[in-house]
Design a protein around this motif. Structure first.
Motif, PDB file in Angstrom:
ATOM      1  N   GLN A 106       0.826  -1.215   0.000  1.00 54.01           N
ATOM      2  CA  GLN A 106       0.000   0.000   0.000  1.00 54.01           C
ATOM      3  C   GLN A 106       0.855   1.258   0.000  1.00 54.01           C
ATOM      4  OE1 GLN A 106      -2.486  -0.574   3.423  1.00 54.01           O
ATOM      5  NE2 GLN A 106      -3.921  -1.894   2.336  1.00 54.01           N
ATOM      6  N   HIS A 109       2.681   1.589  -3.478  1.00 49.38           N
ATOM      7  CA  HIS A 109       1.788   1.951  -4.583  1.00 49.38           C
ATOM      8  C   HIS A 109       1.230   3.367  -4.436  1.00 49.38           C
ATOM      9  CE1 HIS A 109       0.967  -2.425  -5.997  1.00 49.38           C
ATOM     10  NE2 HIS A 109       2.244  -2.200  -5.747  1.00 49.38           N
ATOM     11  N   ARG A 110       1.113   3.825  -3.206  1.00 47.71           N
ATOM     12  CA  ARG A 110       0.656   5.196  -2.981  1.00 47.71           C
ATOM     13  C   ARG A 110       1.728   6.196  -3.421  1.00 47.71           C
ATOM     14  NH1 ARG A 110      -1.813   4.535   1.987  1.00 47.71           N
ATOM     15  NH2 ARG A 110       0.225   4.595   2.960  1.00 47.71           N
ATOM     16  N   LYS A 111       2.982   5.870  -3.161  1.00 46.06           N
ATOM     17  CA  LYS A 111       4.092   6.767  -3.497  1.00 46.06           C
ATOM     18  C   LYS A 111       4.499   6.652  -4.972  1.00 46.06           C
ATOM     19  CE  LYS A 111       7.782   9.349  -2.649  1.00 46.06           C
ATOM     20  NZ  LYS A 111       7.698  10.750  -2.356  1.00 46.06           N
ATOM     21  N   ARG A 113       3.210   5.201  -8.435  1.00 51.60           N
ATOM     22  CA  ARG A 113       2.052   4.659  -9.155  1.00 51.60           C
ATOM     23  C   ARG A 113       2.445   3.638 -10.230  1.00 51.60           C
ATOM     24  NH1 ARG A 113      -1.937   6.136  -6.170  1.00 51.60           N
ATOM     25  NH2 ARG A 113      -2.249   8.345  -5.843  1.00 51.60           N
TER      26      ARG A 113
END
Length: 158
Positions: A106, A109-111, A113
């Motif tokens: 998480q 993937h947040r940092k 893309r």
């Protein structure tokens, strides 16, 4: 006219009403306000006996605040810096171990893309997770998880 001084117990309760504190942290905060005849240890003992101050609740609170952004190593180091006993830290460690890979995915993937395009970018992303306190195992597992945004777009079209 002189302002009335607040007792250590009242001050401690005010701190605890805002958020959970460890015993060491609360002792440090109260130390500035100790006057002659005050006993910080006795106040803290009273608060623990009355269940206002709890190492278990503090560790749970800290984990809840940190787990969305940081890995196990960083969270456990912070708990140790607050002087919690080894058993509380060991309990937290077992709970965090189960979700570390999922949390690493998480955060990554947040940092970032998109998946890394070359080795240098891959190393940058892995270093990011390591700096956040994720274990090597969790970092490697998170790097293997697909970040193909087209999968989500294709689901919307169907």
């Amino acid at each position: 006219m002189k302002k009335p001084t607040i007792s250590l117990k009242a001050r401690a309760l005010r701190y605890l009403s805002m958020r959970e504190h460890s015993r060491m942290e609360l002792e440090r905060k109260l130390a500035r306000y100790v006057e002659e005849g005050d006993d910080v240890g006795a106040v803290l003992d009273f608060l623990e006996a009355a269940k206002y101050l709890s190492g278990e609740r503090f560790s749970e609170s800290l984990v809840n605040r940190r787990q969305a952004r940081f890995g196990n190593n960083r969270i456990l180091a912070e708990l140790q810096s607050h002087g919690l006993d080894a058993q509380d830290i060991e309990n937290v460690k077992e709970e965090l171990k189960e979700s570390e890979v999922e949390r690493a995915v998480q955060v990554l993937h947040r940092k970032f893309r998109h998946a890394p395009q070359d080795h240098q970018e891959k190393m940058k992303q892995a270093a990011f997770l390591q700096q956040r306190g994720f274990s090597s195992r969790a970092t490697q597992a998170a790097m293997r998880v697909s970040r193909d945004e087209n999968d989500e777009d294709n689901e919307d079209d169907e």
